[in-house]
Scaffold this motif. Structure first.
Motif, short mmCIF file in Angstrom:
data_model
loop_
_atom_site.label_atom_id
_atom_site.label_comp_id
_atom_site.label_asym_id
_atom_site.label_seq_id
_atom_site.Cartn_x
_atom_site.Cartn_y
_atom_site.Cartn_z
N HIS A 1 -3.09 -14.29 -9.65
CA HIS A 1 -2.14 -15.30 -10.09
C HIS A 1 -0.95 -15.38 -9.13
N GLU A 2 -0.58 -14.24 -8.56
CA GLU A 2 0.53 -14.17 -7.61
C GLU A 2 0.07 -14.41 -6.16
N GLY A 3 -1.25 -14.53 -5.96
CA GLY A 3 -1.77 -14.79 -4.63
C GLY A 3 -2.23 -13.55 -3.88
N PHE A 4 -2.37 -12.42 -4.58
CA PHE A 4 -2.79 -11.18 -3.95
C PHE A 4 -4.20 -10.83 -4.42
N ALA A 5 -5.16 -10.95 -3.52
CA ALA A 5 -6.56 -10.66 -3.83
C ALA A 5 -6.73 -9.17 -4.14
N PRO A 6 -7.77 -8.82 -4.90
CA PRO A 6 -8.06 -7.40 -5.12
C PRO A 6 -8.16 -6.67 -3.78
N GLY A 7 -7.56 -5.49 -3.72
CA GLY A 7 -7.57 -4.71 -2.50
C GLY A 7 -6.35 -4.94 -1.62
N THR A 8 -5.44 -5.85 -2.02
CA THR A 8 -4.24 -6.11 -1.22
C THR A 8 -3.29 -4.92 -1.33
N PRO A 9 -3.02 -4.25 -0.21
CA PRO A 9 -2.12 -3.09 -0.24
C PRO A 9 -0.68 -3.52 -0.52
N TRP A 10 0.07 -2.62 -1.13
CA TRP A 10 1.47 -2.86 -1.46
C TRP A 10 2.27 -3.26 -0.21
N ALA A 11 1.93 -2.69 0.92
CA ALA A 11 2.64 -3.00 2.17
C ALA A 11 2.52 -4.47 2.55
N GLN A 12 1.47 -5.16 2.07
CA GLN A 12 1.29 -6.57 2.38
C GLN A 12 1.98 -7.50 1.39
N VAL A 13 2.52 -6.94 0.31
CA VAL A 13 3.29 -7.75 -0.64
C VAL A 13 4.64 -8.01 0.03
N PRO A 14 5.06 -9.29 0.12
CA PRO A 14 6.33 -9.61 0.81
C PRO A 14 7.53 -8.87 0.23
N GLU A 15 8.47 -8.52 1.09
CA GLU A 15 9.67 -7.79 0.67
C GLU A 15 10.52 -8.59 -0.31
N ASP A 16 10.44 -9.92 -0.24
CA ASP A 16 11.27 -10.76 -1.12
C ASP A 16 10.54 -11.14 -2.42
N TRP A 17 9.39 -10.52 -2.68
CA TRP A 17 8.62 -10.77 -3.89
C TRP A 17 9.34 -10.18 -5.10
N ALA A 18 9.32 -10.90 -6.21
CA ALA A 18 9.92 -10.42 -7.46
C ALA A 18 8.81 -10.14 -8.46
N CYS A 19 9.10 -9.31 -9.44
CA CYS A 19 8.14 -8.91 -10.46
C CYS A 19 7.44 -10.12 -11.06
N ALA A 20 6.12 -10.03 -11.19
CA ALA A 20 5.32 -11.12 -11.72
C ALA A 20 5.58 -11.37 -13.20
N ASP A 21 6.05 -10.39 -13.93
CA ASP A 21 6.28 -10.56 -15.36
C ASP A 21 7.72 -10.95 -15.68
N CYS A 22 8.68 -10.17 -15.19
CA CYS A 22 10.08 -10.42 -15.58
C CYS A 22 10.87 -11.20 -14.53
N ALA A 23 10.41 -11.20 -13.29
CA ALA A 23 11.09 -11.88 -12.18
C ALA A 23 12.53 -11.42 -11.97
N VAL A 24 12.88 -10.28 -12.57
CA VAL A 24 14.23 -9.75 -12.44
C VAL A 24 14.29 -8.69 -11.35
N ARG A 25 13.26 -7.87 -11.30
CA ARG A 25 13.23 -6.77 -10.32
C ARG A 25 12.51 -7.19 -9.05
N ASP A 26 13.05 -6.75 -7.92
CA ASP A 26 12.44 -7.02 -6.62
C ASP A 26 11.48 -5.90 -6.25
#
Length: 69
Positions: free
Chosen positions: A31-56
């Motif tokens: 739903h956030e655009g990260f396929a299964p197997g996507t490592p945390w290092a590939q999640v953009p630094e400016d990404w916010a929590c998918a549920d609360c959008a409060v925490r970076d």
């Protein structure tokens, strides 16, 4: 014969300290655009929590492997 399929280093999980959402590298978050197997290092630094959008991303806490024992 050892047929273990879970790698010790793959599938790390990271949890939002605000709402408890968990990003699991093995599952990703399509739903956030990260396929299964996507490592945390590939999640953009400016990404916010998918549920609360409060925490970076920087606020997330790496969880233990769950392989205690």
């Amino acid at each position: 014969m050892n047929t273990s399929t879970s790698g010790a280093t793959s599938g790390a999980r990271y949890q939002c300290p605000g709402c408890g959402y968990v990003y699991d590298e093995q599952k990703g978050d399509e739903h956030e655009g990260f396929a299964p197997g996507t490592p945390w290092a590939q999640v953009p630094e400016d990404w916010a929590c998918a549920d609360c959008a409060v925490r970076d991303k920087a606020d997330f806490v790496k969880l233990d492997d769950g392989a205690a024992g």
